[in-house]
Design an enzyme around this catalytic site. Structure first.
Site, PDB file in Angstrom:
ATOM      1  N   ARG A   1       3.133  -7.458  -6.184  1.00 25.11           N
ATOM      2  CA  ARG A   1       3.439  -7.581  -4.756  1.00 25.11           C
ATOM      3  C   ARG A   1       4.325  -6.406  -4.383  1.00 25.11           C
ATOM      4  O   ARG A   1       5.161  -5.953  -5.178  1.00 25.11           O
ATOM      5  CB  ARG A   1       4.171  -8.899  -4.449  1.00 25.11           C
TER       6      ARG A   1
ATOM      7  N   GLU B   1       2.993  -3.758   3.734  1.00 24.35           N
ATOM      8  CA  GLU B   1       1.546  -3.532   3.824  1.00 24.35           C
ATOM      9  C   GLU B   1       0.866  -4.311   4.946  1.00 24.35           C
ATOM     10  O   GLU B   1      -0.235  -3.955   5.370  1.00 24.35           O
ATOM     11  CB  GLU B   1       0.873  -3.890   2.496  1.00 24.35           C
TER      12      GLU B   1
ATOM     13  N   HIS C   1      -4.621  -3.105  -1.513  1.00 24.33           N
ATOM     14  CA  HIS C   1      -4.661  -4.488  -2.027  1.00 24.33           C
ATOM     15  C   HIS C   1      -6.098  -4.886  -2.386  1.00 24.33           C
ATOM     16  O   HIS C   1      -6.604  -5.930  -1.962  1.00 24.33           O
ATOM     17  CB  HIS C   1      -4.066  -5.466  -1.001  1.00 24.33           C
TER      18      HIS C   1
END
Ligand code: NAI
Length: 349
Positions: free
Chosen positions: A238, A267, A299
Site C-alpha cells: 500500500r 494514488e 496498482h
C-alpha cells in the site's frame, strides 16, 4: 431476500468478469463508475449491499449514510481493508473481503518491477524502437547471490520468497508473526531477521505487509538511512507504507538506487484513471515520474485473468453467504481483523 448490489468504481474489466461469474449466482448488480464516498453514497437507497474497491472511502460518514439507506453489507472486492472505518461499522453493517485471489499475480508483478529496474528493459524497449541500439546506461546486476529483504511473509510474501530463492538469492524476511513451518524455512538461503538487519543487508527490499497504524510510513528518512547504498525498494503493498518525501530525498541523494511502485500514498486521484490529457497537480508524483530509476505502475499487480475471476467468485460467494444468513468466512470486523469466531463458525456479530 434478493441480493441487490451497488458496485462502485467499476471498469469494463470488472463488469466483464462479474457478469460472467454472476451467471452462476443471479445477483442483481448495478455498476457505477464513481468511487464510493460521501458524494456518491446517496446512490445506495434500494440496495442491500455495496461492492467497493481499494480507493473507495468507507469512513464513518459514509457508513452512517449506508446504514441509513438500508445497506447491510459492504463487500470489498480486494484483500486490503485499510480504507474502511471498522469502528464505525461494528455491529451496524457487516464487512467482507477477498482475502486471497492470486498471490502469484502480485508477487510476479513485484518481480517484473525488479527485473525491469535492474535490466532496464523499459528503457531498452523505447530505445530500440527509436533506432537506438546503444546499451550505455543499461548496466544491471546479477540477482543470483544478492540479498532480498521481504517484509510480510503472508500469502504474497511467500510467493515472492519462493520466486527469489529460485533466482539463487539470499532472502531475509520480517513478519510480525513468524511462521517457522514455511515450506522454504529450512533452505540455507532463507532466514527470518529483524528489520534493522533487513535494512542493513538487503540489495532489494520488497513490501508485502498490510497498511496499519504500525506499518504506516515504515519506510521513512530514518529507515532509509539504515539501508545499503543503492538499495532497490519495491512496493506492491500500500502507498502509505512509504513516506514519499523521504523516498524522493533518498533517490536524489542516490542512497536509493531504484524504486518500483505499484502503489502510491496519494494514488486515489490518479490510479486506474486516464489522466493523460490533464495537468498533473500532484508534485510528488510528478517528481517521482522524472527519475529514470523509478518505475510506477498503476496498482495493477493484482491484474491477471485468474485473479479477476477469483475476485468475482469470492465476492459473489461472500454476498450469497450473507443473504443466506449463514457464517461469513471472509468477514472482518473492528475486533478481529478477520479471525473472530472463526472456530465456532459464527458471524463476527
Ligand atoms: P496476508 O494477510 O496473507 O499477509 C500479510 C502478512 O503481513 C502477514 O503474514 C502478517 O503477519 C504480516 N504483517 C502484519 N503486520 C505486520 C507488520 N507490522 N510488520 C511486518 N509484517 C506484518 O496478505 P497478502 O495477501 O500477502 O497481502 C499483503 C498486502 O498486499 C495486502 O495487505 C495488500 O495491502 C497488498 N495487496 C496489493 C495488491 C496490489 O494489486 N498491489 C493486491 C493484493 C494485496
Amino acid at each position: 431476500m434478493s441480493n441487490n448490489i451497488a458496485f462502485f468504481d467499476t471498469k469494463p474489466y470488472d463488469r466483464q468478469s462479474f457478469d460472467s461469474v454472476n451467471r452462476g449466482y443471479g445477483a442483481s448488480i448495478t455498476y457505477f463508475d464513481a468511487h464510493l464516498d460521501i458524494n456518491t453514497v446517496n446512490l445506495t437507497p434500494g440496495f442491500n449491499a455495496v461492492c467497493a474497491f481499494v480507493n473507495d472511502t468507507i469512513d464513518a460518514a459514509v457508513i452512517d449514510q449506508l446504514v441509513e439507506n438500508g445497506v447491510r453489507l459492504i463487500a470489498l472486492r480486494c484483500a486490503g481493508f485499510n480504507n474502511v472505518d471498522f469502528k464505525a461499522a461494528f455491529r451496524r453493517i457487516h464487512v467482507v473481503r477477498v482475502p486471497a485471489y492470486s498471490p502469484h499475480a502480485v508477487a510476479e508483478h513485484a518481480l517484473a518491477l525488479i527485473m525491469s529496474l535492474n535490466r532496464k528493459t523499459h528503457k531498452a524497449y523505447s530505445r530500440t524502437r527509436d533506432g537506438n541500439f546503444s546499451i550505455n546506461g543499461l548496466l544491471g546486476f546479477d540477482m543470483h547471490g544478492k540479498t532480498a529483504g521481504i517484509i510480510g511473509t503472508g500469502k504474497i510474501g511467500r510467493c515472492m520468497i519462493e520466486i527469489l530463492l529460485g533466482f539463487g538469492m539470499k532472502v531475509l524476511a520480517f513478519d510480525k508473526h513468524r511462521d517457522p513451518s514455511l515450506a522454504f524455512a529450512s533452505s540455507a538461503n532463507f532466514q527470518y531477521a529483524e528489520l534493522k538487519d533487513i535494512y542493513a543487508k538487503s540489495d532489494i527490499i520488497s513490501l508485502h505487509c498490510p497498511l496499519t497504524p504500525e506499518t504506516e510510513h515504515m519506510i521513512n528518512a530514518r529507515t532509509i538511512e539504515q539501508m545499503k547504498p543503492g538499495v532497490m525498494i519495491i512496493n506492491t503493498g500500500r502507498g502509505k507504507l512509504i513516506q514519499t518525501a523521504a523516498l524522493i530525498h533518498g533517490l536524489k541523494t542516490k542512497k536509493i538506487g531504484a524504486a518500483g511502485l505499484d502503489v502510491y500514498e496519494e494514488e486515489s486521484d490518479y490510479f486506474f484513471e486516464d489522466k493523460s490529457t490533464e495537468i498533473l497537480t500532484d508534485d510528488m508524483l510528478a517528481r517521482l515520474l522524472t527519475f529514470p530509476n523509478v518505475l510506477i505502475t498503476s496498482h495493477q499487480a493484482f491484474f491477471t485473468a485468474e485473479a479477476l475471476r477469483g475476485i468475482a467468485e469470492t465476492t459473489l460467494q461472500n454476498v450469497k453467504e450473507f443473504f443466506d444468513g449463514g457464517y461469513l468466512q471472509n468477514e472482518i470486523c473492528y475486533q478481529c481483523g478477520g479471525t473472530c469466531l472463526k472456530k465456532e463458525k459464527k458471524r463476527c456479530f
